[in-house]
Write a protein that holds these residues in place. Sequence first.
Motif, PDB file in Angstrom:
ATOM      1  N   GLN A 103       0.873  -1.240  -0.156  1.00 26.22           N
ATOM      2  CA  GLN A 103      -0.016   0.108   0.012  1.00 26.22           C
ATOM      3  C   GLN A 103       0.810   1.208  -0.197  1.00 26.22           C
ATOM      4  O   GLN A 103       0.636   2.336  -0.732  1.00 26.22           O
ATOM      5  N   ILE A 104       2.019   1.040   0.645  1.00 27.45           N
ATOM      6  CA  ILE A 104       2.875   2.545   0.803  1.00 27.45           C
ATOM      7  C   ILE A 104       3.487   2.686  -0.480  1.00 27.45           C
ATOM      8  O   ILE A 104       3.716   3.657  -0.902  1.00 27.45           O
ATOM      9  N   PHE A 105       3.898   1.694  -1.196  1.00 23.34           N
ATOM     10  CA  PHE A 105       4.546   1.581  -2.399  1.00 23.34           C
ATOM     11  C   PHE A 105       3.649   2.281  -3.524  1.00 23.34           C
ATOM     12  O   PHE A 105       3.895   3.328  -4.066  1.00 23.34           O
ATOM     13  N   PHE A 106       2.562   1.831  -3.616  1.00 23.40           N
ATOM     14  CA  PHE A 106       1.571   2.181  -4.648  1.00 23.40           C
ATOM     15  C   PHE A 106       0.962   3.856  -4.366  1.00 23.40           C
ATOM     16  O   PHE A 106       1.073   4.493  -5.273  1.00 23.40           O
ATOM     17  N   LEU A 107       0.861   4.092  -3.018  1.00 19.42           N
ATOM     18  CA  LEU A 107       0.193   5.403  -2.590  1.00 19.42           C
ATOM     19  C   LEU A 107       1.478   6.413  -2.783  1.00 19.42           C
ATOM     20  O   LEU A 107       1.138   7.448  -3.409  1.00 19.42           O
ATOM     21  N   VAL A 108       2.838   6.122  -2.608  1.00 21.34           N
ATOM     22  CA  VAL A 108       3.962   6.948  -2.845  1.00 21.34           C
ATOM     23  C   VAL A 108       4.254   7.231  -4.285  1.00 21.34           C
ATOM     24  O   VAL A 108       4.214   8.243  -4.785  1.00 21.34           O
ATOM     25  N   THR A 109       4.058   6.103  -5.095  1.00 22.82           N
ATOM     26  CA  THR A 109       4.225   6.121  -6.554  1.00 22.82           C
ATOM     27  C   THR A 109       3.187   6.855  -7.028  1.00 22.82           C
ATOM     28  O   THR A 109       3.472   7.761  -7.987  1.00 22.82           O
ATOM     29  N   CYS A 110       1.704   6.991  -6.635  1.00 22.44           N
ATOM     30  CA  CYS A 110       0.829   7.812  -7.173  1.00 22.44           C
ATOM     31  C   CYS A 110       0.892   9.297  -6.718  1.00 22.44           C
ATOM     32  O   CYS A 110       0.816  10.106  -7.628  1.00 22.44           O
ATOM     33  N   ALA A 111       1.453   9.227  -5.593  1.00 25.52           N
ATOM     34  CA  ALA A 111       1.249  10.634  -5.034  1.00 25.52           C
ATOM     35  C   ALA A 111       2.367  11.470  -5.788  1.00 25.52           C
ATOM     36  O   ALA A 111       2.461  12.591  -6.182  1.00 25.52           O
ATOM     37  N   GLY A 112       3.631  10.704  -5.634  1.00 20.53           N
ATOM     38  CA  GLY A 112       4.936  11.586  -6.415  1.00 20.53           C
ATOM     39  C   GLY A 112       4.818  11.685  -7.653  1.00 20.53           C
ATOM     40  O   GLY A 112       5.198  12.577  -8.559  1.00 20.53           O
ATOM     41  N   THR A 113       4.234  10.792  -8.572  1.00 22.94           N
ATOM     42  CA  THR A 113       3.890  10.994  -9.953  1.00 22.94           C
ATOM     43  C   THR A 113       2.987  11.993 -10.311  1.00 22.94           C
ATOM     44  O   THR A 113       2.959  12.781 -11.218  1.00 22.94           O
ATOM     45  N   GLU A 114       1.851  12.195  -9.453  1.00 20.29           N
ATOM     46  CA  GLU A 114       0.769  13.248  -9.520  1.00 20.29           C
ATOM     47  C   GLU A 114       1.624  14.699  -9.517  1.00 20.29           C
ATOM     48  O   GLU A 114       1.297  15.628 -10.271  1.00 20.29           O
ATOM     49  N   CYS A 115       2.341  14.688  -8.532  1.00 20.57           N
ATOM     50  CA  CYS A 115       3.028  16.088  -8.228  1.00 20.57           C
ATOM     51  C   CYS A 115       3.843  16.393  -9.563  1.00 20.57           C
ATOM     52  O   CYS A 115       3.735  17.552 -10.045  1.00 20.57           O
ATOM     53  N   VAL A 116       4.476  15.580 -10.028  1.00 24.13           N
ATOM     54  CA  VAL A 116       5.254  15.810 -11.304  1.00 24.13           C
ATOM     55  C   VAL A 116       4.502  15.963 -12.628  1.00 24.13           C
ATOM     56  O   VAL A 116       4.627  16.983 -13.373  1.00 24.13           O
ATOM     57  N   LEU A 117       3.793  15.098 -12.852  1.00 23.50           N
ATOM     58  CA  LEU A 117       2.537  15.222 -13.865  1.00 23.50           C
ATOM     59  C   LEU A 117       1.928  16.500 -13.768  1.00 23.50           C
ATOM     60  O   LEU A 117       1.702  17.116 -14.893  1.00 23.50           O
ATOM     61  N   LEU A 118       1.488  17.219 -12.779  1.00 21.36           N
ATOM     62  CA  LEU A 118       0.612  18.455 -12.672  1.00 21.36           C
ATOM     63  C   LEU A 118       1.619  19.507 -13.152  1.00 21.36           C
ATOM     64  O   LEU A 118       1.131  20.540 -13.717  1.00 21.36           O
ATOM     65  N   ALA A 119       2.844  19.451 -12.823  1.00 13.82           N
ATOM     66  CA  ALA A 119       4.104  20.418 -13.180  1.00 13.82           C
ATOM     67  C   ALA A 119       4.117  20.242 -14.691  1.00 13.82           C
ATOM     68  O   ALA A 119       4.199  21.175 -15.387  1.00 13.82           O
ATOM     69  N   ALA A 120       4.019  19.105 -15.353  1.00 17.76           N
ATOM     70  CA  ALA A 120       4.350  18.920 -16.693  1.00 17.76           C
ATOM     71  C   ALA A 120       2.981  19.341 -17.403  1.00 17.76           C
ATOM     72  O   ALA A 120       2.993  20.183 -18.572  1.00 17.76           O
ATOM     73  N   MET A 121       2.006  19.352 -16.811  1.00 20.30           N
ATOM     74  CA  MET A 121       0.617  19.891 -17.299  1.00 20.30           C
ATOM     75  C   MET A 121       0.597  21.551 -17.285  1.00 20.30           C
ATOM     76  O   MET A 121      -0.132  22.135 -18.290  1.00 20.30           O
ATOM     77  N   ALA A 122       1.249  22.226 -16.239  1.00 18.56           N
ATOM     78  CA  ALA A 122       1.521  23.455 -16.164  1.00 18.56           C
ATOM     79  C   ALA A 122       2.399  24.008 -17.219  1.00 18.56           C
ATOM     80  O   ALA A 122       2.358  25.109 -17.782  1.00 18.56           O
ATOM     81  N   TYR A 123       3.306  23.402 -17.616  1.00 17.62           N
ATOM     82  CA  TYR A 123       4.243  23.478 -18.588  1.00 17.62           C
ATOM     83  C   TYR A 123       3.590  23.493 -20.054  1.00 17.62           C
ATOM     84  O   TYR A 123       3.900  24.426 -20.987  1.00 17.62           O
ATOM     85  N   ASP A 124       2.693  22.543 -20.202  1.00 15.51           N
ATOM     86  CA  ASP A 124       1.863  22.653 -21.291  1.00 15.51           C
ATOM     87  C   ASP A 124       0.996  23.722 -21.337  1.00 15.51           C
ATOM     88  O   ASP A 124       0.992  24.433 -22.629  1.00 15.51           O
ATOM     89  N   ARG A 125       0.236  24.277 -20.269  1.00 15.89           N
ATOM     90  CA  ARG A 125      -0.500  25.518 -20.544  1.00 15.89           C
ATOM     91  C   ARG A 125       0.390  26.818 -20.504  1.00 15.89           C
ATOM     92  O   ARG A 125       0.182  27.637 -21.471  1.00 15.89           O
ATOM     93  N   LEU A 126       1.748  26.830 -19.967  1.00 15.92           N
ATOM     94  CA  LEU A 126       2.789  27.713 -20.317  1.00 15.92           C
ATOM     95  C   LEU A 126       3.267  27.985 -21.671  1.00 15.92           C
ATOM     96  O   LEU A 126       3.042  29.187 -22.129  1.00 15.92           O
ATOM     97  N   VAL A 127       3.252  26.926 -22.390  1.00  9.08           N
ATOM     98  CA  VAL A 127       3.731  27.019 -23.717  1.00  9.08           C
ATOM     99  C   VAL A 127       2.697  27.213 -24.634  1.00  9.08           C
ATOM    100  O   VAL A 127       2.729  28.323 -25.601  1.00  9.08           O
ATOM    101  N   ALA A 128       1.301  26.762 -24.425  1.00  4.17           N
ATOM    102  CA  ALA A 128       0.278  27.134 -25.061  1.00  4.17           C
ATOM    103  C   ALA A 128      -0.074  28.660 -25.049  1.00  4.17           C
ATOM    104  O   ALA A 128      -0.682  29.366 -25.913  1.00  4.17           O
TER     105      ALA A 128
END
Length: 319
Positions: A103-128
């Motif tokens: 449970q720790i493995f999947f929770l930390v994986t999803c939480a960490g991935t979402e942090c970085v993915l939201l930043a990538a989505m912000a970069y996408d909006r910045l470029v747009a």
Amino acid sequence: MTPFEMNNQTDVTEFIFLGFSNHPKLQGLFFLVFLIIYLTTLLGNMLILTATRISLALHTPMYYFLSNLSLLDICYISTTIPVMLVNFFREKKTISYEGCLSQIFFLVTCAGTECVLLAAMAYDRLVAICHPLRYPVLMSVKVCVFLVTGSWLCGLVNSVTHTVLAATLTLCGPNQISHFLCDIPLLLKLSCSDTSLNESVLHVASATIGLSPCLFTGVSYILIISAILRIPSAQGRSKAFSTCASHLTVVVVFYGMANFNYDRPREGYSLDMDILVSVLFCVMTPMLNPIIYSLRNKEVKGALRKLAGGCMIIGNISV
């Protein structure tokens, strides 16, 4: 470790969750509420995944990131809710040692991935917004795949590191977790061995996986808003802001909930308050994301209408 702790050291094979144990008469109600939340989250995110797959209008970088966010939310909530639902019918709410680490493995994986993915989505909006003419080059298919893959890898590497370190902890009784899920800080409290390395890695990860993407997202939106304010027409400003309003709302909800969940003082809060705060972050956030994108995004609403219309036509034909 003191001599007393060494004498009382035991091999922990399972953990007992104390979350929701203060209200034994409400277990049936809790089960119904969380079952509805879980099914709503699955349905909402599955609809987003389906819509982005079948609608040609959503075959853009923005919605490629959104489909990954929906997949993340499904994985995130499926890590905790099913175990919780089963435990509502148990007098002793338990999880095995291996199940806790999983449970720790999947929770930390999803939480960490979402942090970085939201930043990538912000970069996408910045470029747009700031570089619209260069958008097809700066946000090519190769770049999008690289950003999404990098997000998942960051979350995975971070999670493997924490899970391996958690597995090396020497755990002593009692084996009770004052929560409804396993998390690294909760496990550190049960350890009677030195946790300084775990805590140091936790602080480093919080800065790199948590704080850095948050700061990048914040700076990106400062640049986005300043660019929008320079647009001469009110209609143009409104149209530009509407393209990033859904993402900005999701970012505020995610980081707001995360900050309140992990950075608030622990003293003076009851078990019920701890549970409520964690429910808002771990359970409500995955449910709210598809709702936010559905309510505030015309393209998504249009794709969902077409999807619903197609399902009705198929149903009528089969009848």
